[in-house]
Design an enzyme around this catalytic site. Structure first.
Site, PDB file in Angstrom:
ATOM      1  N   ASP A  67      98.485 -58.354  98.037  1.00  0.00           N
ATOM      2  CA  ASP A  67      97.669 -57.140  97.931  1.00  0.00           C
ATOM      3  C   ASP A  67      98.248 -55.998  98.763  1.00  0.00           C
ATOM      4  O   ASP A  67      99.169 -56.189  99.575  1.00  0.00           O
ATOM      5  CB  ASP A  67      96.219 -57.430  98.359  1.00  0.00           C
ATOM      6  N   ASN A 137      84.031 -62.954 104.767  1.00  0.00           N
ATOM      7  CA  ASN A 137      83.104 -63.071 103.628  1.00  0.00           C
ATOM      8  C   ASN A 137      83.666 -63.988 102.534  1.00  0.00           C
ATOM      9  O   ASN A 137      83.164 -64.009 101.420  1.00  0.00           O
ATOM     10  CB  ASN A 137      82.783 -61.686 103.056  1.00  0.00           C
ATOM     11  N   HIS A 139      86.692 -63.802 101.168  1.00  0.00           N
ATOM     12  CA  HIS A 139      87.641 -63.235 100.206  1.00  0.00           C
ATOM     13  C   HIS A 139      89.031 -63.824 100.384  1.00  0.00           C
ATOM     14  O   HIS A 139      89.422 -64.243 101.474  1.00  0.00           O
ATOM     15  CB  HIS A 139      87.648 -61.694 100.222  1.00  0.00           C
ATOM     16  N   GLU A 144      86.923 -59.497  96.740  1.00  0.00           N
ATOM     17  CA  GLU A 144      85.661 -59.454  97.466  1.00  0.00           C
ATOM     18  C   GLU A 144      84.591 -60.269  96.741  1.00  0.00           C
ATOM     19  O   GLU A 144      84.736 -60.558  95.542  1.00  0.00           O
ATOM     20  CB  GLU A 144      85.214 -57.998  97.596  1.00  0.00           C
TER      21      GLU A 144
HETATM   22  C1  GLP Z   1      92.810 -58.959 104.667  1.00  0.00           C
HETATM   23  C2  GLP Z   1      93.755 -59.497 103.599  1.00  0.00           C
HETATM   24  C3  GLP Z   1      93.529 -60.975 103.340  1.00  0.00           C
HETATM   25  C4  GLP Z   1      93.436 -61.722 104.655  1.00  0.00           C
HETATM   26  C5  GLP Z   1      92.277 -61.204 105.446  1.00  0.00           C
HETATM   27  C6  GLP Z   1      92.039 -61.925 106.755  1.00  0.00           C
HETATM   28  O1  GLP Z   1      91.588 -58.604 104.145  1.00  0.00           O
HETATM   29  N1  GLP Z   1      93.631 -58.806 102.351  1.00  0.00           N
HETATM   30  O2  GLP Z   1      94.596 -61.463 102.537  1.00  0.00           O
HETATM   31  O3  GLP Z   1      93.283 -63.086 104.401  1.00  0.00           O
HETATM   32  O4  GLP Z   1      92.544 -59.846 105.732  1.00  0.00           O
HETATM   33  O5  GLP Z   1      92.711 -61.299 107.794  1.00  0.00           O
HETATM   34  P1  GLP Z   1      92.864 -61.876 109.269  1.00  0.00           P
HETATM   35  O6  GLP Z   1      93.892 -62.942 109.185  1.00  0.00           O
HETATM   36  O7  GLP Z   1      93.325 -60.693 110.044  1.00  0.00           O
HETATM   37  O8  GLP Z   1      91.543 -62.367 109.676  1.00  0.00           O
END
Ligand code: GLP
Length: 264
Positions: A67, A137, A139, A144
């Site tokens: 993404d 959440n 995702h 989402e």
């Molecule tokens: C972002 C990314 C996800 C990732 C998530 C968790 O939203 N789009 O791919 O898994 O963050 O991030 P973190 O590892 O900083 O908690």
């Protein structure tokens, strides 16, 4: 589904690096799906270390990132392009032509762009191993809650929770992006193998719902229950709300005994 429980963050990073390195050694032209987020930073450090020590060659590896924020150029310090360059690509030998990250600077004709990203994945022979983090959440990528479990690469409006989580990374007063381009859940489920990493107490509820809860679009990662080869790699804090931890330990022991290939 394999659930691997590690004591801490470091144990998760080490094992994830080992699994990825093993996959690259088995198939040097691996198509690797990559993820961003703070959970991934330590893993990339391990992979870089393995590469620098001469034991991991990425010269034939093809990568596809999950993404990117819509509206951020590749050079913006909070863009996932920048994250990937800083934490991984500038330290290893993935060829520039083999790197694919959704373009957050597109304007208009979004459907055509997203279809072309899907087409590029197909042209590369599909993703062999998809790395995932998880949002609080539930995702995966930027899918989402309420995302279609059959969704493909598309634009996604970010939830309030995700906007709050991410706003701290942007400069005071700077507006953080409200939308992203993300692979869909259907895209992710087509990867041959999926490896999800989660660490820290803030992920415990989402992890438990994903592994032991019902499959629901309300928790995107629960769709992984439909995948035939998914591994959750968790530290103690992220695993804290799982009710079947003892069973996962026993499955892991038997896997090591009977099908050790699955762990290398
Ligand atoms: C972002 C990314 C996800 C990732 C998530 C968790 O939203 N789009 O791919 O898994 O963050 O991030 P973190 O590892 O900083 O908690």
């Amino acid at each position: 589904m394999l659930v691997i429980l590690k004591r801490d963050n470091e144990g998760v990073n080490e094992q994830a690096a080992q699994l990825i390195a093993g996959s690259v050694k088995k198939k040097p032209s691996l198509t690797l799906g990559l993820a961003t987020g703070s959970t991934m930073v330590g893993l990339y450090q391990h992979l870089v270390r393995l590469h620098k020590s001469g034991s991991l060659d990425f010269s034939r590896v093809v990568t596809f990132n999950l993404d990117e924020y819509l509206g951020l150029s590749a050079t913006h310090p909070q863009s996932f392009h920048h994250f990937m360059h800083e934490h991984f690509f500038r330290h290893v030998n993935v060829l520039a032509r083999n790197i694919h990250i959704p373009d957050g600077s597109i304007r208009g004709d979004y459907d055509a762009y997203c279809a072309s990203y899907e087409q590029a994945i197909r042209a590369a022979g599909g993703i062999d191993l998809q790395l995932l983090g998880i949002g609080r959440n539930g995702h995966i990528g930027f899918n989402e809650p309420t995302s279609s479990l059959a969704s493909r690469t598309r634009l996604k409006v970010l939830s309030r929770e995700t906007l709050d989580d991410n706003s701290k990374f942007f400069a005071p007063g700077e507006e953080s992006p409200r939308c992203a381009v993300t692979m869909g859940i259907g895209t992710i489920l087509e990867a041959r193998k999926v490896l999800l990493l989660a660490t820290g107490a803030s992920k415990a509820a989402a992890v438990a719902k994903s592994i032991e809860g019902p499959i629901t679009s309300g928790v995107s990662a629960s769709a992984l229950q439909l995948h035939p080869d998914v591994t959750f790699l968790l530290d103690e804090l992220a695993a804290a709300q799982l009710t079947q931890r003892d069973y996962y330990h026993r499955v892991l022991e038997m896997t090591a005994l009977l099908t050790p290939d699955r762990l290398s």
